[in-house]
Design an enzyme around this catalytic site. Structure first.
Site, mmCIF file in Angstrom:
data_model
loop_
_atom_site.group_PDB
_atom_site.id
_atom_site.type_symbol
_atom_site.label_atom_id
_atom_site.label_comp_id
_atom_site.label_asym_id
_atom_site.label_seq_id
_atom_site.Cartn_x
_atom_site.Cartn_y
_atom_site.Cartn_z
ATOM 1 N N TYR A 174 -19.744 -19.937 -92.293
ATOM 2 C CA TYR A 174 -21.100 -19.408 -91.725
ATOM 3 C C TYR A 174 -22.187 -19.465 -92.769
ATOM 4 O O TYR A 174 -21.674 -19.549 -94.077
ATOM 5 C CB TYR A 174 -20.738 -17.892 -91.765
ATOM 6 C CG TYR A 174 -21.777 -16.942 -91.631
ATOM 7 C CD1 TYR A 174 -22.704 -16.979 -90.343
ATOM 8 C CD2 TYR A 174 -22.319 -15.816 -92.652
ATOM 9 C CE1 TYR A 174 -23.647 -16.119 -90.314
ATOM 10 C CE2 TYR A 174 -23.324 -14.853 -92.267
ATOM 11 C CZ TYR A 174 -24.062 -15.181 -91.311
ATOM 12 O OH TYR A 174 -25.246 -14.329 -91.039
ATOM 13 N N ASP A 219 -23.452 -24.885 -99.914
ATOM 14 C CA ASP A 219 -23.997 -23.484 -99.637
ATOM 15 C C ASP A 219 -23.198 -22.565 -100.457
ATOM 16 O O ASP A 219 -21.950 -22.493 -100.223
ATOM 17 C CB ASP A 219 -23.628 -23.038 -98.005
ATOM 18 C CG ASP A 219 -24.046 -21.657 -97.968
ATOM 19 O OD1 ASP A 219 -24.319 -21.088 -98.868
ATOM 20 O OD2 ASP A 219 -24.016 -21.303 -96.662
ATOM 21 N N LYS A 266 -26.730 -13.575 -102.673
ATOM 22 C CA LYS A 266 -25.387 -12.490 -103.057
ATOM 23 C C LYS A 266 -25.388 -12.172 -104.646
ATOM 24 O O LYS A 266 -26.297 -11.538 -105.269
ATOM 25 C CB LYS A 266 -24.123 -12.983 -102.643
ATOM 26 C CG LYS A 266 -24.247 -12.840 -100.859
ATOM 27 C CD LYS A 266 -22.712 -12.988 -100.530
ATOM 28 C CE LYS A 266 -22.706 -13.319 -99.016
ATOM 29 N NZ LYS A 266 -22.375 -12.103 -98.253
HETATM 30 C C1 PLP Z 1 -21.487 -18.854 -97.175
HETATM 31 C C2 PLP Z 1 -22.930 -17.994 -96.791
HETATM 32 N N1 PLP Z 1 -23.823 -18.668 -96.732
HETATM 33 C C3 PLP Z 1 -24.925 -17.780 -96.129
HETATM 34 C C4 PLP Z 1 -24.623 -16.366 -95.904
HETATM 35 C C5 PLP Z 1 -25.868 -15.749 -95.585
HETATM 36 O O1 PLP Z 1 -26.221 -14.815 -96.410
HETATM 37 P P1 PLP Z 1 -27.296 -13.471 -96.038
HETATM 38 O O2 PLP Z 1 -26.328 -12.598 -95.188
HETATM 39 O O3 PLP Z 1 -27.673 -13.043 -97.467
HETATM 40 O O4 PLP Z 1 -28.163 -13.908 -95.082
HETATM 41 C C6 PLP Z 1 -23.535 -15.730 -95.850
HETATM 42 C C7 PLP Z 1 -23.298 -14.522 -95.686
HETATM 43 O O5 PLP Z 1 -22.151 -14.048 -95.781
HETATM 44 C C8 PLP Z 1 -22.446 -16.871 -96.358
HETATM 45 O O6 PLP Z 1 -21.176 -16.255 -96.476
#
Ligand code: PLP
Length: 458
Positions: free
Chosen positions: A166, A268, A296
């Site tokens: 994700y 990511d 985060k």
């Molecule tokens: C690996 C990863 N990338 C991007 C995101 C998206 O982040 P946000 O919820 O702050 O938009 C998440 C959210 O859980 C994530 O786990």
């Protein structure tokens, strides 16, 4: 990981235990259950984000302090959810509170740059080894910008992404996140499946999905689309189906392969950054990609996001040819909290502590797994860990398809009924810990897990 002999779990027994635990949980959450009806009169579904409501019911939170949170029914929990992994600083950490209060008194938003930028930039360069940074307000925005940068600099449209990772809820990447096993297609060429309705089918043509931990299939994808791939975005350790580590050589192999084909590699690190080590996955696995996306944990609990990249990739942004913009980018409250989180709380020492807590969780859960011969094992590092309910090592999403979700749901219920708050259950059981978590908090988790293990083993 050595493969151990394990018992076969009796799912009828699991179902029975689920009914017992659900019956215990419901009376504890009467206020949450009632409040949802009130909120739902004006707020779609009664929650702010769809993932704040998962079975058996949404739980509304009143407050948090250190490693603890209290729900609106007054139940106290040790928090291993930590706001989907954002609160590695712990709740209401005095340094973060002080930074936010100080900035709030001086103004909360100007849409002009402030003087926290250099300190935060230097800290991120030190952690992740990439020379230039920009800021935004979520992981979604960070990965959106990362994909756009790779496309802009290469002049190519195709992006590779890993099955079941994700990367946020924008239309460029919300494909094959929790793909339906009936529709995923062959492993050699997974179907690019939109995760939700509303994503134009034509966008799927711009994303090719590959399994995690398989360099051969990335090479094949690059060869089949020679000259068309802008880059690949990958969670360096997958964290949305338990914690799945990269096999030796995978990340460096990706970088070499992509570069050979004129494409970029983006890590990511929204979940790994600020959690698995001081320098995130870059430090833990010793590979520096072309782009890192963060969110985060780095923001100390306020909305945040960051993109780090090479000078080449940031070239069009620095020259002004390409705008990377947002009203709240570099918001002073976010910057104040991020600066305090990065420089005062999530220091190198913090990761020594987080690894000690991880050690207690990993050893304790492993001992219970061995004692009761469960088909499971523990993974993780620093603030992130998981129990993977498989007798054999899981290397990619497709290895998890046979795992029955009722087991993790039951594990979640056991913890929730015994004072431990976890992120909504999925096929795997994951946790996040914070600098405020003490050894006793980890022991509470382990004691609950031991009780759960004994109950399902029968
Ligand atoms: C690996 C990863 N990338 C991007 C995101 C998206 O982040 P946000 O919820 O702050 O938009 C998440 C959210 O859980 C994530 O786990």
């Amino acid at each position: 990981m050595a493969v151990r002999e394990s018992v076969e779990l009796d799912l009828a027994r699991v179902d029975h235990l689920i009914s017992e635990e659900e019956a215990k949980l419901e009376p504890k959450h009467r206020s949450s259950i009632e409040y949802k009806q009130v909120a739902a009169r004006t707020v779609a579904g009664g929650v702010a984000s769809s993932w704040q409501d998962s079975p058996p019911h949404a739980i509304y939170i009143d407050r948090g302090q250190g490693s603890r949170i209290w729900d609106i029914d007054g139940n106290e929990y040790v928090d291993f959810h930590l706001g989907y992994g954002a609160m590695v600083v712990g709740h209401a950490h005095p340094k973060i509170v002080e930074a936010i209060e100080r900035q709030a008194r001086r103004g909360t938003h100007f849409a002009q740059p402030t003087k926290d930028l250099d300190v935060i930039g230097e800290n991120l360069v030190d952690r992740f080894g990439l020379p230039l940074w920009r800021f935004c307000n979520s992981g979604t925005e960070a990965t959106l910008e990362a994909v756009r940068l790779m496309r802009a600099v290469t002049g190519r449209d195709l992006i590779l992404k890993v099955e079941a990772s994700y990367h946020g809820h924008h239309d460029s990447l919300m494909f094959s996140v929790v793909p339906d096993p009936a529709e995923i297609g062959p492993r050699k060429h997974p179907v690019t499946l939109p995760q939700v309705p509303g994503i134009p089918a034509s966008f799927a043509e711009l994303v090719r999905v590959v399994p995690f931990n398989d360099l051969g299939l990335v090479e094949r994808a690059l060869a089949e689309s020679e000259g068309k791939v802008a880059g690949m975005i990958v969670e360096p350790a997958m964290m949305n189906c338990g914690v799945i580590f990269p096999v030796d050589g995978y990340l460096q192999g990706l970088k070499d392969l992509l570069h050979r084909h004129g494409a970029f590699l983006a890590f990511d690190e929204v979940k790994t950054g600020g959690t698995v080590a001081y320098g995130g996955a870059v430090e833990l696995f010793g590979v520096t990609p072309d782009i890192v996306t963060l969110a985060k944990a780095i923001g100390g609990g306020v909305p945040c996001g960051a993109i780090g990249a090479t000078e080449e990739l940031f070239g069009p942004v620095v020259s002004g040819e390409m705008d990377m913009a947002g009203t709240f980018n570099g918001n002073p409250l976010t910057m104040a909290a991020t600066r305090a989180a990065l420089t005062q709380v999530l220091t190198k020492d913090a990761y020594v502590h987080l690894n000690q807590i991880h050690g207690i969780l990993a050893e304790g859960c492993t001992a219970a797994i061995e004692k009761h011969r469960l088909p499971a094992y523990v993974t993780g590092a620093g603030a992130k860990g998981s129990v993977i309910y498989s007798a054999t090592p899981v290397r990619e999403y497709r290895d998890t398809i046979g795992i029955d979700e009722r087991i993790t749901y039951l594990a979640w219920l056991f913890q929730q009924n015994r004072g431990v708050f976890k992120s909504p259950w999925s096929k795997q059981e994951t946790w996040t810990t914070s600098v405020a978590h003490a050894a006793d908090d980890a022991r509470r988790y382990v004691a609950n897990f031991e009780e759960f293990a004994a109950a399902i083993a029968g």
